[in-house]
Scaffold this motif. Structure first.
Motif, mmCIF file in Angstrom:
data_model
loop_
_atom_site.group_PDB
_atom_site.id
_atom_site.type_symbol
_atom_site.label_atom_id
_atom_site.label_comp_id
_atom_site.label_asym_id
_atom_site.label_seq_id
_atom_site.Cartn_x
_atom_site.Cartn_y
_atom_site.Cartn_z
ATOM 1 N N THR A 139 17.054 25.213 10.787
ATOM 2 C CA THR A 139 17.239 25.194 12.346
ATOM 3 C C THR A 139 15.938 24.580 12.843
ATOM 4 O OG1 THR A 139 17.028 27.515 12.607
ATOM 5 C CG2 THR A 139 19.310 26.524 12.442
ATOM 6 N N ASP A 140 14.997 25.336 12.305
ATOM 7 C CA ASP A 140 13.363 24.822 13.076
ATOM 8 C C ASP A 140 13.230 23.354 12.830
ATOM 9 O OD1 ASP A 140 12.922 27.418 13.783
ATOM 10 O OD2 ASP A 140 11.596 28.048 12.145
ATOM 11 N N TYR A 141 13.608 22.863 11.514
ATOM 12 C CA TYR A 141 13.338 21.503 11.304
ATOM 13 C C TYR A 141 14.242 20.562 12.065
ATOM 14 C CZ TYR A 141 12.953 17.101 8.717
ATOM 15 O OH TYR A 141 12.767 15.742 8.329
ATOM 16 N N ILE A 142 15.487 20.851 12.060
ATOM 17 C CA ILE A 142 16.336 20.208 13.309
ATOM 18 C C ILE A 142 15.958 20.187 14.615
ATOM 19 C CG2 ILE A 142 18.729 19.987 14.144
ATOM 20 C CD1 ILE A 142 19.717 21.038 11.095
ATOM 21 N N ASP A 143 15.499 21.623 15.026
ATOM 22 C CA ASP A 143 14.882 21.511 16.342
ATOM 23 C C ASP A 143 13.713 20.667 16.831
ATOM 24 O OD1 ASP A 143 16.808 23.298 17.146
ATOM 25 O OD2 ASP A 143 15.634 25.023 16.673
ATOM 26 N N GLU A 144 12.819 20.287 15.838
ATOM 27 C CA GLU A 144 11.606 19.510 15.873
ATOM 28 C C GLU A 144 12.331 17.743 16.052
ATOM 29 O OE1 GLU A 144 8.886 20.217 12.786
ATOM 30 O OE2 GLU A 144 8.838 22.637 13.104
ATOM 31 N N LEU A 145 13.290 17.731 15.552
ATOM 32 C CA LEU A 145 13.775 16.154 15.660
ATOM 33 C C LEU A 145 14.083 15.738 17.235
ATOM 34 C CD1 LEU A 145 16.388 16.250 12.782
ATOM 35 C CD2 LEU A 145 14.076 15.442 12.811
ATOM 36 N N ASN A 146 13.871 14.613 17.294
ATOM 37 C CA ASN A 146 14.375 14.216 18.863
ATOM 38 C C ASN A 146 15.764 14.167 19.060
ATOM 39 O OD1 ASN A 146 15.395 11.520 18.041
ATOM 40 N ND2 ASN A 146 13.415 10.580 17.801
ATOM 41 N N GLU A 147 16.090 13.903 20.313
ATOM 42 C CA GLU A 147 17.746 14.034 20.595
ATOM 43 C C GLU A 147 18.261 13.145 19.933
ATOM 44 O OE1 GLU A 147 20.503 13.927 24.494
ATOM 45 O OE2 GLU A 147 18.227 14.030 24.680
ATOM 46 N N GLU A 148 17.735 11.840 19.784
ATOM 47 C CA GLU A 148 18.681 10.534 18.960
ATOM 48 C C GLU A 148 18.786 10.879 17.470
ATOM 49 O OE1 GLU A 148 18.372 6.114 18.098
ATOM 50 O OE2 GLU A 148 16.551 6.956 18.932
ATOM 51 N N GLU A 149 17.751 11.430 16.824
ATOM 52 C CA GLU A 149 18.099 11.994 15.357
ATOM 53 C C GLU A 149 19.164 13.384 15.261
ATOM 54 O OE1 GLU A 149 13.482 11.277 13.423
ATOM 55 O OE2 GLU A 149 13.594 12.838 15.085
ATOM 56 N N GLN A 150 18.931 14.024 16.201
ATOM 57 C CA GLN A 150 20.056 15.178 16.303
ATOM 58 C C GLN A 150 21.288 14.633 16.345
ATOM 59 O OE1 GLN A 150 18.486 17.798 19.231
ATOM 60 N NE2 GLN A 150 16.985 18.790 17.851
ATOM 61 N N VAL A 151 21.534 13.566 17.363
ATOM 62 C CA VAL A 151 22.723 12.952 17.579
ATOM 63 C C VAL A 151 23.248 12.454 16.401
ATOM 64 C CG1 VAL A 151 23.974 11.066 18.760
ATOM 65 C CG2 VAL A 151 22.703 13.133 20.112
ATOM 66 N N GLY A 152 22.372 11.741 15.636
ATOM 67 C CA GLY A 152 22.527 10.764 14.401
ATOM 68 C C GLY A 152 23.104 11.755 13.297
ATOM 69 N N LEU A 153 22.611 13.094 13.407
ATOM 70 C CA LEU A 153 22.991 13.980 12.096
ATOM 71 C C LEU A 153 24.416 14.387 12.458
ATOM 72 C CD1 LEU A 153 19.653 16.037 11.611
ATOM 73 C CD2 LEU A 153 20.955 14.265 10.072
ATOM 74 N N ILE A 154 24.575 14.785 13.770
ATOM 75 C CA ILE A 154 25.939 15.233 14.081
ATOM 76 C C ILE A 154 26.980 13.935 13.948
ATOM 77 C CG2 ILE A 154 27.374 15.913 16.005
ATOM 78 C CD1 ILE A 154 24.919 17.403 17.170
#
Length: 137
Positions: free
Chosen positions: A61-76
């Motif tokens: 979760t710490d790794y994902i939290d460090e990603l920008n919003e576009e990267e998080q959205v892409g993962l979802i």
């Protein structure tokens, strides 16, 4: 953004394959650790040694939290494709809904709570003809 004009129309996942591969590795390590806890109990000494090297859900979760919003959205969105909620042709719709879903800002908890996250992301990438296994780590 228009797709490229080469032979293969590549989709912009909004996240690099290296990042996806890292999340897959972390998610798989967390899943393996959880499965080991449910398996045969080890003696305490071995368990203590394993815990020092163990990848935890918090690390994921710490790794994902460090990603920008576009990267998080892409993962979802990629996980949704891997789960079969969307087809690759519906990528833009998946991204739009993932953006709405991520407005709460809890992408890491949402993704970490997905059963088999590593497999979902790998299968999502495979749906686009991409292989996580080929990514250098």
């Amino acid at each position: 953004m228009a797709p490229p004009d080469d032979d293969e129309d590549e989709v912009d996942l909004g996240v690099s394959l290296e990042v996806v591969a890292t999340v897959v590795d972390l998610a798989n390590a967390v899943q393996e650790a959880e499965e080991a806890l449910m398996g045969d109990p080890k003696d305490d000494e071995e368990e203590d040694e394993d815990e020092e090297d163990e990848i935890t859900e918090e690390m994921l979760t710490d790794y994902i939290d460090e990603l920008n919003e576009e990267e998080q959205v892409g993962l979802i969105a990629l996980a949704w494709v891997g789960r079969g909620d969307y087809e690759p042709e519906e990528w833009e719709e998946a991204v739009r809904l993932a953006t709405e879903r991520n407005a709460k800002g809890d992408a890491s908890a949402y993704l970490a709570g997905m059963e088999g996250l590593g497999d979902l992301l790998s299968e999502g990438a495979a749906a686009f003809g991409l292989s996580i296994e080929e990514v250098e780590r």
